[in-house]
Enzyme design. Structure first.
Site, PDB file in Angstrom:
ATOM      1  N   GLU A  78      -9.132   9.437   4.481  1.00 16.23           N
ATOM      2  CA  GLU A  78      -9.394   8.012   4.305  1.00 16.23           C
ATOM      3  C   GLU A  78     -10.352   7.736   3.152  1.00 16.23           C
ATOM      4  O   GLU A  78     -10.321   6.673   2.540  1.00 16.23           O
ATOM      5  CB  GLU A  78      -9.949   7.410   5.592  1.00 16.23           C
ATOM      6  CG  GLU A  78      -8.940   7.262   6.706  1.00 16.23           C
ATOM      7  CD  GLU A  78      -7.846   6.263   6.348  1.00 16.23           C
ATOM      8  OE1 GLU A  78      -8.175   5.172   5.858  1.00 16.23           O
ATOM      9  OE2 GLU A  78      -6.660   6.592   6.558  1.00 16.23           O
ATOM     10  N   GLU A  89       0.850  -1.195   0.000  1.00 21.16           N
ATOM     11  CA  GLU A  89       0.000   0.000   0.000  1.00 21.16           C
ATOM     12  C   GLU A  89       0.876   1.232   0.000  1.00 21.16           C
ATOM     13  O   GLU A  89       1.817   1.326   0.781  1.00 21.16           O
ATOM     14  CB  GLU A  89      -0.919   0.059   1.236  1.00 21.16           C
ATOM     15  CG  GLU A  89      -2.083  -0.893   1.237  1.00 21.16           C
ATOM     16  CD  GLU A  89      -3.018  -0.653   2.436  1.00 21.16           C
ATOM     17  OE1 GLU A  89      -3.153   0.511   2.873  1.00 21.16           O
ATOM     18  OE2 GLU A  89      -3.576  -1.637   2.941  1.00 21.16           O
ATOM     19  N   GLU A 100     -13.510   5.744  -1.469  1.00 19.94           N
ATOM     20  CA  GLU A 100     -14.444   4.831  -0.787  1.00 19.94           C
ATOM     21  C   GLU A 100     -15.229   5.621   0.257  1.00 19.94           C
ATOM     22  O   GLU A 100     -14.712   5.975   1.312  1.00 19.94           O
ATOM     23  CB  GLU A 100     -13.660   3.682  -0.150  1.00 19.94           C
ATOM     24  CG  GLU A 100     -12.932   2.832  -1.176  1.00 19.94           C
ATOM     25  CD  GLU A 100     -12.017   1.799  -0.543  1.00 19.94           C
ATOM     26  OE1 GLU A 100     -12.535   0.815   0.030  1.00 19.94           O
ATOM     27  OE2 GLU A 100     -10.792   1.994  -0.606  1.00 19.94           O
ATOM     28  N   LYS A 105     -15.585   4.567   4.254  1.00 21.90           N
ATOM     29  CA  LYS A 105     -14.449   4.324   5.137  1.00 21.90           C
ATOM     30  C   LYS A 105     -14.540   5.274   6.332  1.00 21.90           C
ATOM     31  O   LYS A 105     -14.798   6.474   6.177  1.00 21.90           O
ATOM     32  CB  LYS A 105     -13.125   4.536   4.397  1.00 21.90           C
ATOM     33  CG  LYS A 105     -12.831   3.477   3.341  1.00 21.90           C
ATOM     34  CD  LYS A 105     -11.363   3.397   3.025  1.00 21.90           C
ATOM     35  CE  LYS A 105     -10.596   2.769   4.166  1.00 21.90           C
ATOM     36  NZ  LYS A 105      -9.182   2.529   3.843  1.00 21.90           N
TER      37      LYS A 105
END
Length: 459
Positions: free
Chosen positions: A331, A264, A322, A325
């Protein structure tokens, strides 16, 4: 065309083997959202961008089915909440591997299983003790099904598991985790021929230390670099320093032989007031999928200062924003794409840092492929030698650059050499040293454009 002399060929060969393997760029396909396109549409998007590797955070049936026969390699994950079951029950692991791996393989190119995600991090938790036992039972299940030679088992650790990361040469793991978790994990990786997965986020380090860490240093932009006081190496990016801190930590425990993959890495396009550096411009400069600085660095550079011959392999986080999240605004804003499949952030914000072909020859990239280009600054005699070799002993397809061929125009040495170099490079599957030609070539992440000529991306 005249072929190269044996001496010229020997120079090319020796130069080629001295160059390290190019790295690879994959992407994390997270799905903590309620507005994402269906998996089959996502696979189309991945293919359109030339993405050859993807990592998911579970073993979702719809996703694995959609990836079948796509040519895209995938890392699947045994979720954190299942580690205890896998660690304590071999039959559970046998059933999980049968249902989530063997059922789809090999049509779906599963290359690795991530055991949990960031269970090994800053602090020891109740789940930490299950990581290595779960790795062992999953590995045993793969052995039973004769899949262990093709599918590796590892676990993504957070870089916060380091007790010290600066300078990079002084990298070390947190002392309270070394004997209980780190050494058993590294032993397992060594015995099974696997590699360490590590999640690296220069953004967090910059956010917390923006007064002392340069933004240019964090974003791979031009900067004087930072000299490591321990080994004297000069670091041009925070990313490289963080990766080498992990290598140094492994070396301190005598695991110098292990490789690592950055599972990541990313930069958010938006954040809260205190999240310094989170912006569209910075995210675009850092990890835009076609011409961001991270992609360029991985695909066109060598390894790190400490491990120059080890390719950098990374998975950018993440494919989509997203919206479900939890946590700070950042985030929910790591996506390279919005859920409607539009780029996020705009690619026009990306800084151009790759070599510029002033004679015409590169246009904005449309994928994560790479091409081999002839340098417009190279001597004509050297370019001709490279062209002769590529079209002779190299076996490149030179038909299109013959008179009346589709790529004959523009009728220039640079254009013809670029086509032949790239044909050779693609036929060699872009392996180490196949884009060198005595220093007259360079790897580009931007799709070549010479008139109506179409440069191949593979054979």
């Amino acid at each position: 065309m005249a072929s190269l002399s044996f001496f010229s060929f020997l120079i090319l060969f020796l130069s080629a083997i001295a160059v390290s393997d190019a790295g690879s760029v994959g992407i994390n396909y997270g799905r903590v959202a309620d507005n994402l396109p269906p998996p089959d549409k996502v696979v189309q998007l991945l293919k359109s961008q030339g993405v050859a590797k993807v990592k998911i955070f579970d073993s979702d049936s719809a996703v694995l089915t959609a990836l079948a026969n796509s040519g895209i390699s995938v890392v699947v994950c045994l979720p954190n909440e299942q580690l205890a079951s896998a660690a304590n029950d071999q039959s559970f692991s046998d059933g999980w591997v049968q249902a989530n791996i063997a059922k789809y393989y090999p049509a779906t190119k599963i290359e690795a299983i991530a055991i949990g995600n960031e269970v090994i991090a800053e602090n020891i938790t109740d789940t930490t003790k299950f990581v290595v036992p779960a790795m062992k039972t999953i590995q045993a299940s793969l052995v039973k099904l004769k899949l262990d030679s093709n599918i590796k088992v590892s676990t993504p650790v957070a870089i916060s598991c380091l007790g010290n990361s600066y300078p990079a040469s002084a990298g070390s793991f947190k002392p309270d985790q070394v004997q209980s978790t780190i050494i058993p994990m590294l032993d397992f990786l060594r015995k099974t021929g696997s590699y360490l997965m590590v999640n690296v986020y220069p953004f967090f380090a910059y956010k917390d230390n923006s007064k002392t860490i340069s933004l240019d240093y964090s974003l791979f932009k031009d900067n004087p670099g930072v000299v490591d006081s321990g080994n004297g190496l000069r670091y041009k990016s925070l990313f490289e320093a963080q990766v080498d801190a992990v290598y140094a930590a492994m070396s301190a425990l005598t695991y110098d032989d292990l490789k690592l993959v950055v599972t990541e890495i990313g930069w958010p396009s938006a954040g809260d007031a205190g999240e310094v550096g989170a912006s569209q411009d910075n995210a675009a400069a850092y990890n835009a999928p076609t011409n961001g600085n991270l992609v360029r660095r991985v695909l066109t550079g060598n390894g790190t200062p400490l491990r120059p011959n080890d390719p950098l392999n990374v998975y950018i986080f993440a494919l989509f924003n997203e919206n479900q999240k939890p946590g700070p605004t950042s985030e929910r804003n790591y996506g390279l794409f919005y859920p409607n499949e539009q780029r996020s952030p705009p690619a026009s914000n990306v800084n151009q840092t790759a070599p510029v072909n002033n004679g015409g020859g590169v246009s904005k990239a449309t994928s994560w492929q790479t091409w081999c280009m002839a340098s417009p600054n190279a001597e004509a005699e050297e370019l001709q030698e490279g062209l002769d070799y590529a079209c002779g002993e190299g076996g490149a397809d030179y038909g299109p650059i013959q008179p009346n061929g589709a790529c004959y125009n523009p009728n220039s040495l640079v254009a013809h050499a670029s086509y032949a170099y790239n044909s050779y490079y693609q036929k060699k599957a872009r392996v180490s040293g196949s884009c060198f030609f005595s220093g007259t070539a360079y790897v580009s992440t931007q799709r070549p454009s010479f008139g109506n000529c179409q440069f191949p991306t593979g054979y």
